[in-house]
Design an enzyme around this catalytic site. Structure first.
Site, short mmCIF file in Angstrom:
data_model
loop_
_atom_site.label_atom_id
_atom_site.label_comp_id
_atom_site.label_asym_id
_atom_site.label_seq_id
_atom_site.Cartn_x
_atom_site.Cartn_y
_atom_site.Cartn_z
N LYS A 154 44.79 35.44 30.39
CA LYS A 154 46.06 34.74 30.15
C LYS A 154 47.25 35.59 30.56
CE LYS A 154 44.86 33.23 25.77
NZ LYS A 154 44.79 34.46 25.03
N LYS A 186 38.54 40.18 35.14
CA LYS A 186 38.23 38.95 34.40
C LYS A 186 39.43 37.99 34.46
CE LYS A 186 39.88 39.57 29.74
NZ LYS A 186 39.85 38.79 28.57
N LYS A 201 44.38 47.85 29.45
CA LYS A 201 45.74 47.35 29.15
C LYS A 201 46.76 48.48 29.19
CE LYS A 201 44.87 42.94 27.36
NZ LYS A 201 45.28 41.79 26.60
P1 ATP Z 1 44.90 38.25 27.20
O1 ATP Z 1 44.93 38.17 28.71
O2 ATP Z 1 46.26 38.03 26.58
O3 ATP Z 1 44.22 39.51 26.70
P2 ATP Z 1 42.61 36.60 27.19
O4 ATP Z 1 42.77 35.51 28.17
O5 ATP Z 1 41.80 37.77 27.59
O6 ATP Z 1 44.04 37.04 26.68
P3 ATP Z 1 41.92 36.40 24.36
O7 ATP Z 1 42.90 35.60 23.58
O8 ATP Z 1 41.99 37.89 24.27
O9 ATP Z 1 41.98 35.93 25.90
O10 ATP Z 1 40.43 35.97 24.00
C1 ATP Z 1 40.09 34.73 23.41
C2 ATP Z 1 38.62 34.48 23.63
O11 ATP Z 1 38.37 34.12 25.00
C3 ATP Z 1 37.74 35.71 23.35
O12 ATP Z 1 36.57 35.29 22.68
C4 ATP Z 1 37.39 36.22 24.72
O13 ATP Z 1 36.13 36.88 24.72
C5 ATP Z 1 37.33 34.93 25.54
N1 ATP Z 1 37.65 35.20 26.96
C6 ATP Z 1 38.81 35.66 27.43
N2 ATP Z 1 38.76 35.79 28.77
C7 ATP Z 1 37.52 35.40 29.15
C8 ATP Z 1 36.84 35.29 30.40
N3 ATP Z 1 37.45 35.62 31.53
N4 ATP Z 1 35.56 34.84 30.42
C9 ATP Z 1 34.92 34.50 29.25
N5 ATP Z 1 35.52 34.58 28.04
C10 ATP Z 1 36.78 35.02 27.97
#
Ligand code: ATP
Length: 350
Positions: free
Chosen positions: A218, A215, A133
């Site tokens: 969001k 990955k 990040k």
């Molecule tokens: P951001 O992009 O803002 O960091 P994010 O999409 O990575 O957000 P988080 O809110 O940080 O999501 O994570 C919420 C949950 O979703 C966590 O348990 C994380 O491990 C899971 N998660 C996020 N992205 C993935 C993915 N690509 N595959 C599987 N699990 C995920």
């Protein structure tokens, strides 16, 4: 008075639950945008299962985490309600789970300070999410550096024993385990060992549709990189059609050498409950172009009811606010107990 009574009731309930099962689940999700398929498989599906089997379950919309990178205040508040609606639409039941907003429970930030005083800069600097990040940010905010400490506080303030997360969060959870152990040895036994619950199937880490080396996320600026849980049938089809694959046309499972098509197979497995081998068998005779249409259709079948329920719930913001208010009161009553114990053990109070 009401809050006090409520507090007693929750404390008794949670004691009951703990004495029968000795387990407590905690997990969180950031209101950084619309939830996507990675969140669904990495977190939400498991969250819904756990509320049926574990007596004490807390799920938090971790808004303090989300402001570690800049957020537009008006959009942030809308996102908090949107995530709440989406969680309810996916099956989180406020009668069975405590669903709450992190910033309404001040003990998260208070415990994070204590834990931060026990964490070294070297340990935090090595964590992969910080590296990832901060790579795109010129002046790195302190918040993004200490993000995993706040995450440890989120877990420990409820003395959680089970933490369902996606694979991307494993190293952060290891920090929480380390801090629990360190605190216990330094000040006296307070925190149980928080165990990670990670999907052991191919959906544990869904990849970006545009760049399968990353990955699905969001906060990735390109919305075509992910399938949001509220995407319409047309948008799902368009995004899946544009998903990056490779020059081979056969549908084969090879996550290392063919990450694009394997990511679609992983999503398809999540949608159908089949294994990659079964999916590949079913797709024999299809090229990747035709296979994408099958995947889009399978995604739409699962997402349609979630999308419709989310839209329905979003028409009633006061209802969503009330769910978060009630949940935050319940969460506070547990967090207050832990914080009082921390203060005594550390010597901040007698
Ligand atoms: P951001 O992009 O803002 O960091 P994010 O999409 O990575 O957000 P988080 O809110 O940080 O999501 O994570 C919420 C949950 O979703 C966590 O348990 C994380 O491990 C899971 N998660 C996020 N992205 C993935 C993915 N690509 N595959 C599987 N699990 C995920």
């Amino acid at each position: 008075f009401l809050k006090r009574n409520h507090h007693l009731c929750i404390s008794r309930n949670s004691l009951c639950n703990i004495s029968t099962s000795m387990e407590r689940v905690f997990s969180g999700i950031q209101p950084t945008g619309t939830l996507h398929l990675g969140n669904y498989f990495g977190a939400l599906k498991k969250w819904v299962e756990l509320q049926e089997t574990c007596g004490s379950v807390l799920y938090s919309i971790v808004d303090l985490h989300s402001i570690t990178l800049p957020q537009d205040p008006k959009i942030l508040h809308r996102n908090i309600l949107e995530v709440t609606a989406c969680l309810l639409a996916c099956g989180i039941n406020p009668q069975k789970s405590i669903l709450f907003q992190q910033s309404k429970v001040s003990q998260h930030a208070e415990l994070a300070w204590v834990l931060g005083c026990m964490t070294t800069m070297a340990r935090l600097g090595h964590l992969p999410q910080f590296k990832e990040k901060s790579a795109s940010v010129k002046d790195i905010p302190l918040g993004i550096f200490v993000y995993p400490v706040l995450q440890s506080a989120d877990i420990l303030v409820y003395k959680a024993t089970k933490v369902p997360v996606g694979e991307d969060q494993l190293q952060h959870l290891q920090l929480a385990q380390h801090l629990a152990k360190l605190f216990n040895s330094k000040y006296g036994k307070l925190f149980p060992h928080p165990k990670a619950l990670i999907n052991d199937d191919c959906t544990a880490r869904l990849r970006s549709l545009r760049d399968p080396t990353k990955k699905m996320s969001k906060s990735e600026p390109d919305p075509k990189s992910r399938i949001d849980l509220t995407d319409s049938e047309e948008v799902i089809l368009e995004k899946v059609k544009k998903a990056v694959t490779d020059f081979e046309s056969a549908v084969t499972w090879d996550p290392k050498n063919r990450p694009g098509v394997s990511n679609l197979i992983a999503i398809h497995c999540g949608m159908t409950g089949k294994t990659p081998e079964e999916i590949v068998q079913d797709a024999q005779g299809l090229d990747t172009g035709k296979y994408k249409l099958v995947v889009a259709d399978a995604i739409n079948k699962v997402l349609q009811p979630i999308r419709e329920e989310t839209m329905r719930l979003l028409k009633d913001p006061p209802f969503l606010e009330q769910i978060l208010e009630d949940g935050s009161m319940k969460a506070s009553s547990i967090a207050e107990d832990t914080w009082e114990s921390v203060r005594k053990l550390v010597g901040l109070s007698s």
